[in-house]
Enzyme design. Structure first.
Site, PDB file in Angstrom:
ATOM      1  N   THR A  96      -8.200 -62.479  83.190  1.00 24.15           N
ATOM      2  CA  THR A  96      -9.381 -62.688  82.429  1.00 24.15           C
ATOM      3  C   THR A  96      -9.050 -62.862  80.748  1.00 24.15           C
ATOM      4  O   THR A  96      -9.911 -63.298  80.302  1.00 24.15           O
ATOM      5  CB  THR A  96     -10.166 -61.420  82.785  1.00 24.15           C
ATOM      6  OG1 THR A  96      -9.299 -59.986  82.569  1.00 24.15           O
ATOM      7  CG2 THR A  96     -10.547 -61.249  84.154  1.00 24.15           C
ATOM      8  N   CYS A  97      -7.802 -62.219  80.522  1.00 26.12           N
ATOM      9  CA  CYS A  97      -7.702 -62.145  78.864  1.00 26.12           C
ATOM     10  C   CYS A  97      -7.554 -63.953  78.400  1.00 26.12           C
ATOM     11  O   CYS A  97      -7.806 -64.293  77.394  1.00 26.12           O
ATOM     12  CB  CYS A  97      -6.683 -61.430  78.234  1.00 26.12           C
ATOM     13  SG  CYS A  97      -6.813 -59.788  78.584  1.00 26.12           S
TER      14      CYS A  97
END
Length: 212
Positions: free
Chosen positions: A179-180
């Site tokens: 997700t980062c």
């Protein structure tokens, strides 16, 4: 509250409630008068609307005033200044949280691919076939799975570059995400049915870091 408002019988007899409430704070029960001398004022059919309004105000404003003041101080230390006064609440929410509307047709055009995947790859075509079948709520879940947020940034998909990366050959492994980095790690599933099953399982039961 709704039951109290909808009650057609004598509210005072049925609920035996006054303008005093109890709540738990730091493990202790605390009593609060919603208005002066509240413990001596019964809730009746005539004043029940006032009781509900005061109760809701206590829950949403008074009870969290100290916590909200701390939040407001932190928010203004980061986002404060004269410019903030130019926006009303809905516009500020849009700036902070992004858009609710999801235009996945535009997203499909902006996604990039790595490690052997490309727009015409069979697995990628199957992926977008599955996405187009999704409900709006399922699309939000997919976006949250990939990016940690179910909303689109204010400036659109161009400020949220998403990458779909091949993650090995066909297998029982579920899709995963970083997700980062807005990155979906998608195995090269042999059929659209298997891709659909694995993707829905991964998205539906994923738990982890979230922004909204």
């Amino acid at each position: 509250m709704q039951e109290l408002l909808n009650c057609e019988d004598d509210v005072e007899d049925v609920f035996c409630q006054t303008f005093q409430i109890s709540h738990t704070s730091m493990g202790e029960t605390v009593t609060i008068d919603l208005k002066p001398m509240g413990s001596e004022i019964p809730v009746t059919n005539k004043n029940r609307g006032e009781y509900v309004d005061l109760y809701v105000k206590f829950l949403l404003v008074d009870a969290i005033q100290r916590q909200f003041q701390a939040f407001a101080k932190g928010f203004h230390s980061v986002c404060g200044g004269r410019a903030l006064g130019l926006f009303h609440s809905v516009e500020t929410q849009l700036l902070v949280c992004g858009r609710k509307e999801l235009d996945f047709a535009t997203l499909e055009e902006s996604v990039t691919y790595e490690d052997g995947y490309h727009r015409e790859h069979k697995t990628i075509k199957n992926f977008w076939t599955v996405v187009r079948e999704m409900t709006n709520e399922q699309k939000k879940q997919l976006l949250h799975f990939i990016t940690g947020s179910a909303r689109v940034p204010l400036r659109g998909w161009s400020s949220l570059p998403i990458v779909i990366q091949k993650n090995g050959a066909d297998s029982a492994q579920l899709p995963t995400a970083m997700t980062c980095f807005n990155r979906l790690l998608l195995p090269d599933y042999a059929t659209v049915e298997r891709l659909r099953q694995r993707l829905f399982l991964a998205v539906q039961f994923s738990k982890g870091f979230g922004l909204t």
